[in-house]
Design an enzyme around this catalytic site. Structure first.
Site, PDB file in Angstrom:
ATOM      1  CE  LYS A 112      -3.843  -0.033   2.292  1.00  0.00           C
ATOM      2  NZ  LYS A 112      -4.867  -0.016   3.365  1.00  0.00           N
ATOM      3  NE  ARG A 160       6.487   8.038  20.135  1.00  0.00           N
ATOM      4  CZ  ARG A 160       7.771   8.261  20.281  1.00  0.00           C
ATOM      5  NH1 ARG A 160       8.633   7.767  19.412  1.00  0.00           N
ATOM      6  NH2 ARG A 160       8.228   8.986  21.286  1.00  0.00           N
ATOM      7  CG  HIS A 231      10.408   2.294  23.984  1.00  0.00           C
ATOM      8  ND1 HIS A 231      11.436   3.037  24.493  1.00  0.00           N
ATOM      9  CD2 HIS A 231      10.578   2.303  22.641  1.00  0.00           C
ATOM     10  CE1 HIS A 231      12.203   3.477  23.516  1.00  0.00           C
ATOM     11  NE2 HIS A 231      11.710   3.040  22.375  1.00  0.00           N
ATOM     12  CG  HIS A 358      17.619  16.244  23.012  1.00  0.00           C
ATOM     13  ND1 HIS A 358      16.977  15.468  23.952  1.00  0.00           N
ATOM     14  CD2 HIS A 358      17.891  15.417  21.974  1.00  0.00           C
ATOM     15  CE1 HIS A 358      16.880  14.232  23.526  1.00  0.00           C
ATOM     16  NE2 HIS A 358      17.423  14.163  22.320  1.00  0.00           N
TER      17      HIS A 358
END
Length: 615
Positions: A112, A160, A231, A358
């Site tokens: 896709k 995300r 994570h 940052h």
């Protein structure tokens, strides 16, 4: 877009894809489902076959009819070990095309295309679509990429989901660039490229609500031991949960065809290799491929490239690095991705952009104040709702996203009731969220730069906070009794990804594309224009109360502590607490008091009218 590889020429079978709707060999032509093929130029083979040959075997075609057989793959090998996620067709000599036993059936996905506002039109393979079209992956739509920075940068509303699509796209581009140039030499196949693409797609599946705030602040304060949860590890657990879901829906055989166990293991190693360099080269993948998604050697990977490009664009912050150029001029030498030496300063700009983002965005002082408000609210709400228990079960963990804040806020307002022992804690969490909604934020008071000399002499231990109890006693007599819970300290540490060292020392470069040796940036390149220190450490102090008297008392205590503990010539003075901010707070409090007085007077007047009417 990366040009697709030329069709393979195996033994006497000479195949080419013309710009028409024909797949040809030297013995005749074959119609491919009436679909147009990509305009590939035929490979120059020199001498044609001695006799006409026929093609009777499987070839694998992408959904829009691209021929993707690897150069080193002949038809007999392909039949016995077909690439996963592709449509399979049998082409016979008479030109007829028929689906074989692996043809598109229920559950099969096709590749896709997505229109991304950073990278333009990108295409993801069918194996990626099997992962994307699941509730586990769609959850990423409800996780903002920058968490609570959205409260400071209103346009930073990206999530995300699109970041992971972008990383998958860049990972496929980089891996395919290596394969097309050095595939035979390094033993990299198209299947390996797909696996790297899938790793880029899944690398952030395990992020909790509000991104890094959840794992770096909330879980730490809730008591989860450091290093016991990440994570990245949760991303792997969720991918395995997706595989289990496919097995339930389509059966083990078809799920294995969609998402092979071997590929899941390879993706796990590619994601975890950033923190575990020992995984490089595991599971029959070239070690260089482990540096594409999560580079633990020098920090240059497609994850960093995408979030710098995407975050800077959405926050309106200008960056200087030409990321596309850096990603294009690469070569694998000694199983490590190396960059052309002329890109030395461009690579430095990439690290500089990271430090700048940052400093300006990720550690914005007001965004950090909001993050600490959220953590305080989550800690209180967790006493009642116990969502911190979800972190070890992927099926429960995927229920957590950025809607958690609204769920806490809604208890009691939408018919939701909690009658447990920690009802008061839930009320306190809602009170903090109410302050956030009214922009009554925790107040940044001051910051001071820790002198680099103190860090070198180990007089300052990064990550070790001074005692708040000692600090609040350094303010003298201010008329305000500060408590430890009124104040908190935080360390803002910004570096170039490798602490206090020059990150270019870990990056390998080469002179020419014909070179077979590499060298580090510190060996032969001019670095006279680079800074002396590659890390900036600041100590910040915040106050949970917005009362001006408390802010002045915290400021006085911080100044007293600084004079006592940072007596060096190189110390940077703390930024003053601004008089305008003081005036603004006083004016806001005065307006609030006037509004409350007006409301009280109005209610009293209405009560008197009601009393007169009753008489």
């Amino acid at each position: 877009m990366i040009p697709h590889p030329s069709p393979p020429y195996v033994d006497l079978e000479v195949l080419e894809v013309a710009s028409s709707q024909l797949l040809r060999s030297c013995s005749g032509s074959f119609q491919v489902l009436g679909q147009p093929a990509l305009p590939w130029a035929p490979r120059q083979t020199g001498v044609p076959p001695a006799a006409p040959c026929t093609v009777s075997g499987r070839v694998w075609l992408m959904a829009h009819m691209e021929l993707i057989l690897d150069d080193e793959l002949n038809l007999s090998q392909a039949v016995n070990n077909p690439p996963s996620g592709y449509l399979h067709y049998r082409i016979s000599a008479n030109g007829s095309t028929q689906n074989d036993s692996h043809s598109l059936t229920a559950g099969h996905k096709v590749s896709k295309e997505f229109n991304d506002h950073v990278h333009g039109l990108i295409r993801l393979d069918a194996v990626c679509m099997h992962v994307i079209d699941t509730p586990h992956y769609q959850r990423l739509r409800d996780l903002k990429q920058l968490g609570l920075s959205y409260f400071v940068f209103p346009s930073a509303s990206h999530n995300r989901f699109e970041h992971c699509l972008g990383v998958a796209h860049l990972a496929e581009q980089m891996a395919e660039r290596i394969r097309s140039a050095q595939g035979r030499e390094l033993g990299i196949t198209r299947r390996d490229v797909e696996t790297v693409e899938l790793a880029g797609l899944c690398h952030d599946l395990g992020h909790g609500p509000y991104s890094h705030v959840f794992d770096s602040e909330f879980l730490k304060r809730v008591g989860v031991p450091h290093g016991s949860w990440s994570h990245e590890a949760m991303s792997v657990k969720i991918l395995k949960s997706i595989k289990g879901r496919l097995q339930v829906e389509y059966g083990d055989d078809r799920a294995e065809e969609f998402l092979p166990d071997v590929q899941v293991q390879q993706v796990e190693a590619l994601i975890m290799a950033g923190d575990k360099p020992s995984l490089r080269g595991a599971h029959d993948l070239n070690p260089a491929l482990y540096d594409i998604v999560a580079n633990g050697l020098n920090g240059i990977d497609v994850d960093k490239v995408d979030y710098l490009m995407r975050d800077s664009k959405m926050c309106g912050v200008r960056t200087s690095c030409d990321y596309d150029r850096v990603m294009q001029h690469i070569k694998v030498i000694d199983n490590e991705i190396c960059f052309k030496s002329s890109l030395y300063h461009s690579v430095y700009e990439l690290f500089h952009d990271r430090a700048m983002m940052h400093s300006k965005v990720y550690h914005h002082r007001k965004a950090k104040a909001i993050e600490y408000m959220l953590v305080d609210a989550l800690l209180e709400a967790d006493k009642a709702l116990c969502f911190s228990d979800f972190i070890h079960d992927p099926e429960r963990f995927i229920k957590l996203d950025d809607t958690l804040l609204k769920a806490i806020e809604s208890f009691g307002g939408l018919g939701l009731r909690y009658s447990g022992a920690h009802e008061d804690a839930l009320v306190r969490a809602q009170a903090i969220i109410a302050r956030l909604r009214k922009r009554d934020l925790y107040q940044f008071v001051k910051e001071v730069t820790i002198p680099p000399e103190m860090i070198e002499r180990k007089e300052w231990q990064c990550g070790v906070m001074p005692s708040v109890a000692d600090l609040i006693t350094c303010g003298g007599s201010t008329g305000v009794a500060l408590r430890e819970e009124d104040v908190f300290l935080t360390e803002r540490k910004v570096d170039f990804s490798k602490g206090r060292t020059n990150p270019l020392d870990n990056v390998k470069f080469f002179e020419h594309y014909s070179s077979d040796s590499s060298f580090s940036g510190s060996q032969r390149l001019d670095n006279s224009m680079l800074p002396k220190y590659f890390q900036d450490v600041k100590l910040r102090i915040y106050c949970r109360k917005s009362d001006t008297r408390y802010l002045e008392a915290v400021e006085a205590a911080f100044d007293g502590w600084k004079a006592k503990n940072l007596q060096t010539a190189a110390a940077t003075p703390a930024s003053p607490f601004r008089a305008k901010q003081r005036q603004r707070l006083d004016l806001a409090k005065k307006r609030k008091a006037d509004d409350e007085a007006a409301d009280t007077g109005g209610r009293r007047l209405m009560t008197s009218f009601i009393g007169i009417g009753r008489q």
